[in-house]
Motif scaffolding. Structure first.
Motif, PDB file in Angstrom:
ATOM      1  N   HIS A  26     -30.791 -34.809 -21.411  1.00 48.22           N
ATOM      2  CA  HIS A  26     -29.335 -34.841 -21.452  1.00 48.22           C
ATOM      3  C   HIS A  26     -28.696 -33.468 -21.628  1.00 48.22           C
ATOM      4  O   HIS A  26     -27.484 -33.385 -21.856  1.00 48.22           O
ATOM      5  CB  HIS A  26     -28.878 -35.757 -22.602  1.00 48.22           C
TER       6      HIS A  26
ATOM      7  N   GLY B  83     -25.553 -31.043 -24.286  1.00 53.35           N
ATOM      8  CA  GLY B  83     -25.084 -32.099 -23.399  1.00 53.35           C
ATOM      9  C   GLY B  83     -23.790 -32.734 -23.870  1.00 53.35           C
ATOM     10  O   GLY B  83     -23.052 -32.173 -24.686  1.00 53.35           O
TER      11      GLY B  83
ATOM     12  N   ARG C 103     -25.387 -40.444 -21.667  1.00 53.01           N
ATOM     13  CA  ARG C 103     -26.743 -40.331 -22.196  1.00 53.01           C
ATOM     14  C   ARG C 103     -27.579 -41.545 -21.833  1.00 53.01           C
ATOM     15  O   ARG C 103     -28.730 -41.648 -22.223  1.00 53.01           O
ATOM     16  CB  ARG C 103     -26.697 -40.185 -23.716  1.00 53.01           C
TER      17      ARG C 103
END
Length: 469
Positions: free
Chosen positions: A371, A404, A426
């Motif tokens: 991510h 992320g 995610r």
């Protein structure tokens, strides 16, 4: 449930008696023991009562005859024995001269034969106090209580009184106790039976409540008595245990349901690919079909491995307990992803299973890599005890940070639940079954550690803490 075997060397008849006793109900055994203790106590009390009563009555007689003997001594010393000695309580008095003649006596005794011989009188004077005398040789029925005092000129005075009245009183008291004590014991045993029954009634209610709880029952609890006693504490403890078992059962049912749901997708995909390939073999790319089936098979294998890891970690402790070099473990795991970990100069060591802790790092770094936007950072540090808690051991802290999209604060605790995947950036098709973070937390709890997620602005930081050896 079978009773415990009796010790070796115990006679067979005693073994049978012990087995019979153990098979009786708790109410019966408590009542029998209480009745036995009461019987012993009542018998001992009756014996003590009769003994004290006898001593008191004897002391009363001794005091009376001693008083009459003192009066006779006073008359003898004053040379006033010119007639029969008069008493108002039937006391027998004899005044004996030095040569053994009776020189004064009451009207209810012999004036020729002394009640005691010269040797007996001398012994009685030496001992003091009173003594018993069988008076039948002197024509007096029963037993006499006798005392002897000395007067002037070698004269001795004998005073005696019949012990029959005292014997009658003691005999009457004994009859009363002989009849009343068993009746009182029966009454107390019955009261014990009732009291013990009422005391055990909450336990019987717990037993009935337990028999009504079945494997399919939901939210059942045992009845809690109103009295705040030991049975109340037992019921509360058992209800807490039932609540924990219910929660564990609910989690297990949810795990089975979620696992079955997760297994359906890859199995359905494999079945669909194989059915299409078999129904249309002439236009099928068998290599592509095999690759698709292999991908779903690997997904099944990962899910099975995660489920096995969770089942093992649910036992609450690592399978192995050995020193683990965190510096080497973090460095080796980060190197597999091409990440340079920030490590301390000193070696940090924890106790646990290196393979399980390696899975923790692998899951965290794998999530961060999957991510991230640009980079992932891994760091290992040691946290010293604080002044507020100097007894707390040193802690190793591992942080895994990505840049992320992060996780909303409201969901940072929920992601550790099993089969939880957020509907955000995610959550992706290759993100697994939602067991990674659940395995991480369960593994760390088994090692005495913790994990929590914090905002990295941008991104997310997973903070792992483990107690150092």
């Amino acid at each position: 449930m079978a009773a415990d075997p009796p010790p070796a060397g115990v006679p067979e008849r005693w073994r049978g008696a012990t087995g019979w006793w153990r098979r009786r109900s708790l109410r019966v055994r408590l009542t029998v023991v209480a009745a036995a203790v009461l019987a012993l106590g009542l018998a001992l009390s009756a014996w003590v009562f009769v003994d004290v009563l006898t001593r008191a009555l004897v002391a009363t007689i001794d005091e009376g005859i001693h008083q009459r003997a003192r009066e006779a001594v006073a008359l003898s010393d004053a040379h006033r024995l010119d007639g029969p000695i008069v008493t108002t309580d039937n006391t027998i008095v004899q005044v004996i001269s030095r040569d053994g003649r009776i020189i004064g006596a009451t009207g209810n005794t012999d004036r020729l034969v002394p009640l005691l011989s010269a040797e007996s009188r001398a012994a009685a004077l030496a001992e003091g106090g009173g003594r018993f005398l069988d008076s039948r040789p002197y024509g007096i029925p029963g037993v006499l209580r006798v005392t002897v005092l000395s007067a002037d000129s070698g004269t001795t005075v004998i005073a005696a009184r019949s012990f029959a009245e005292v014997q009658g009183s003691i005999r009457a008291a004994g009859h009363v106790l002989l009849i009343g004590t068993p009746l009182l014991m029966v009454l107390l045993a019955a009261a014990s039976w009732l009291v013990i029954g009422r005391t055990l009634r909450p336990i019987d209610a717990l037993r009935r409540g337990a028999t009504e709880i079945t494997g399919t029952a939901r939210s059942r609890r045992l009845p809690v008595p109103e009295a705040h006693d030991e049975v109340h504490s037992l019921a509360m403890t058992l209800n807490d245990m039932l609540a924990r078992l219910e929660d564990a059962g609910a989690r297990q049912r949810a795990l089975v349901s979620d696992a079955a749901h997760e297994l359906r997708s890859p199995l359905a995909s494999i079945r669909l690919q194989l059915e299409v390939a078999l129904n249309h073999p002439e236009g099928q790319d068998w290599r592509e079909t095999a690759e698709g089936a292999l991908e779903d098979t690997l997904r099944l294998a990962r899910l099975a491995e995660d489920l096995l890891a969770l089942a093992r970690m649910d036992e609450g402790r690592p399978s192995r307990r050995e020193p683990v070099d965190l510096n080497e473990l973090v460095s080796r795991t980060a190197d597999r992803y091409g990440i340079i970990a920030d490590l301390p100069a000193a070696t940090l060591t924890v106790t646990g299973d290196a393979m399980d802790l390696g899975r923790v790092l692998t899951n965290l770094i794998d999530n961060a890599v999957r991510h991230r936007t640009a980079k992932v950072a891994v760091a290992l540090t040691a946290i010293a005890p604080t002044r507020a808690d100097p007894q707390n051991p040193r802690i190793a802290e591992i942080t895994v940070t990505d840049d992320g999209p992060g996780i909303p604060a409201a969901d940072r605790e929920r992601v550790f639940d099993r089969f939880t995947r957020l509907d955000t950036a995610r959550s992706r098709d290759d993100g697994g079954a939602g067991l990674g973070l659940a395995i991480v937390r369960t593994t760390l709890h088994a090692h005495g550690g913790t994990i929590h997620l914090t905002d990295a602005s941008p991104g997310l930081t997973a903070v792992v803490r483990l107690p150092l050896t």
